[in-house]
Write an enzyme that holds these catalytic residues in place. Structure first.
Site, PDB file in Angstrom:
ATOM      1  N   SER A  27       0.772  -1.240   0.000  1.00  0.00           N
ATOM      2  CA  SER A  27       0.000   0.000   0.000  1.00  0.00           C
ATOM      3  C   SER A  27       0.802   1.288   0.000  1.00  0.00           C
ATOM      4  O   SER A  27       0.398   2.273  -0.605  1.00  0.00           O
ATOM      5  CB  SER A  27      -0.981   0.017   1.178  1.00  0.00           C
ATOM      6  OG  SER A  27      -0.293  -0.151   2.401  1.00  0.00           O
ATOM      7  N   ASP A 231      -3.396   6.054  11.220  1.00  0.00           N
ATOM      8  CA  ASP A 231      -3.427   4.586  11.338  1.00  0.00           C
ATOM      9  C   ASP A 231      -2.059   4.001  11.720  1.00  0.00           C
ATOM     10  O   ASP A 231      -1.939   2.794  11.930  1.00  0.00           O
ATOM     11  CB  ASP A 231      -3.930   3.949  10.031  1.00  0.00           C
ATOM     12  CG  ASP A 231      -3.051   4.272   8.821  1.00  0.00           C
ATOM     13  OD1 ASP A 231      -1.931   4.810   8.994  1.00  0.00           O
ATOM     14  OD2 ASP A 231      -3.490   3.976   7.690  1.00  0.00           O
ATOM     15  N   HIS A 234       0.404   4.016   7.259  1.00  0.00           N
ATOM     16  CA  HIS A 234       0.593   4.599   5.928  1.00  0.00           C
ATOM     17  C   HIS A 234       1.261   5.967   5.994  1.00  0.00           C
ATOM     18  O   HIS A 234       0.975   6.772   6.878  1.00  0.00           O
ATOM     19  CB  HIS A 234      -0.760   4.709   5.211  1.00  0.00           C
ATOM     20  CG  HIS A 234      -1.365   3.381   4.925  1.00  0.00           C
ATOM     21  ND1 HIS A 234      -2.536   2.954   5.514  1.00  0.00           N
ATOM     22  CD2 HIS A 234      -0.938   2.368   4.138  1.00  0.00           C
ATOM     23  CE1 HIS A 234      -2.815   1.726   5.087  1.00  0.00           C
ATOM     24  NE2 HIS A 234      -1.860   1.351   4.254  1.00  0.00           N
TER      25      HIS A 234
END
Length: 257
Positions: A27, A231, A234
């Site tokens: 990601s 989070d 990221h």
């Protein structure tokens, strides 16, 4: 009023070889910069649409779409590749712009990253690996005479929650490098990997593995300490821009004469 006409990037060969870069991993390579919570709508996240100047499109930068068509590159680069999640800004456009400013020419970005994917899903024979190789091979076909210049790799967060996966990381990454060089028939293909900035219990073990790979033409840049989103997993938009510059500097320093 004149309308600008752009040549079809799939048709006419440029004067110099298109410089191809494969963007792969999970990601943080696909990009979550600018992806925000969307509390009143489904899906519950959206990209805010903010594109920093360093990531602006340029006519000389193309991307290979999921349908294997060259098209003008713009954020989010991975929108049709990492389709199960909302994609935002990653390091790819900033990287390409920074390299372009120094060396000129035409660039082809080949996005391949998919969020949440552990190393075992990038083994030879697995769908993600085979798709990456297929896209990379396609990128140099046709009249334009492209040349693969480097693989940019940012992955490993998914391998930090299991001691077994973390301990196997170094061998698995070295195998991946060997396989991709063999399958693309590029024995000295430059690889620039990012040492992860986030993860779970065995994060340091994976980082150690990433920094411990001593193969020719493999460079590691370290994202540790880069700003993370709420989070804690990221990279923020600003951190992605910083990473794009860092990757470009590594490429220009080590692989451009």
């Amino acid at each position: 009023m004149e309308t600008a006409t752009h040549a079809d990037p799939n048709e006419h060969p440029p004067k110099t070889k298109r410089q191809i870069f494969i963007l792969s991993g999970q990601s943080n390579m696909a990009g979550r910069g600018g992806v925000i919570k969307n509390p009143h709508h489904h899906p519950n996240k959206r990209w805010d649409g903010v594109v920093p100047p360093e990531c602006h499109p340029d006519p000389s930068i193309l991307r290979l779409s999921a349908a294997l068509r060259w098209e003008p590159a713009h954020e989010p680069l991975h929108t049709d590749i990492d389709t199960k999640k909302v994609c935002g800004v990653g390091p790819g456009m900033c990287f390409a712009n920074a390299v372009r400013r120094r060396v000129g020419g035409e660039f082809g970005l080949v996005p391949c990253a998919v969020g949440g994917t552990p190393m075992k899903e990038w083994a030879r024979g697995e769908e993600l690996y085979e798709n990456m190789v297929k896209r990379a091979k396609f990128s140099v076909t046709g009249d334009h005479g492209g040349e693969i210049k480097a693989l940019l790799w940012f992955q490993g967060e998914s391998d930090t929650s299991s001691e077994h996966d973390a301990e196997a990381y170094k061998v698995n990454m070295e195998t991946l490098i060997h396989n991709v060089r063999q399958d693309l028939n590029l024995p000295s293909l430059p690889i620039i990997q990012v040492a992860i900035a986030s993860g779970f219990e065995y994060m340091e073990k994976v980082r150690e593995a990433q920094k411990g790979i001593e193969l020719p033409n493999v460079i590691c840049v370290d994202a540790k300490g880069f700003q993370l989103k709420e989070d804690n997993l990221h990279l923020t938009l600003e951190a992605q821009v910083k990473l794009g510059h860092m990757l470009a500097e590594a490429y220009l320093t080590h692989f451009v004469a």
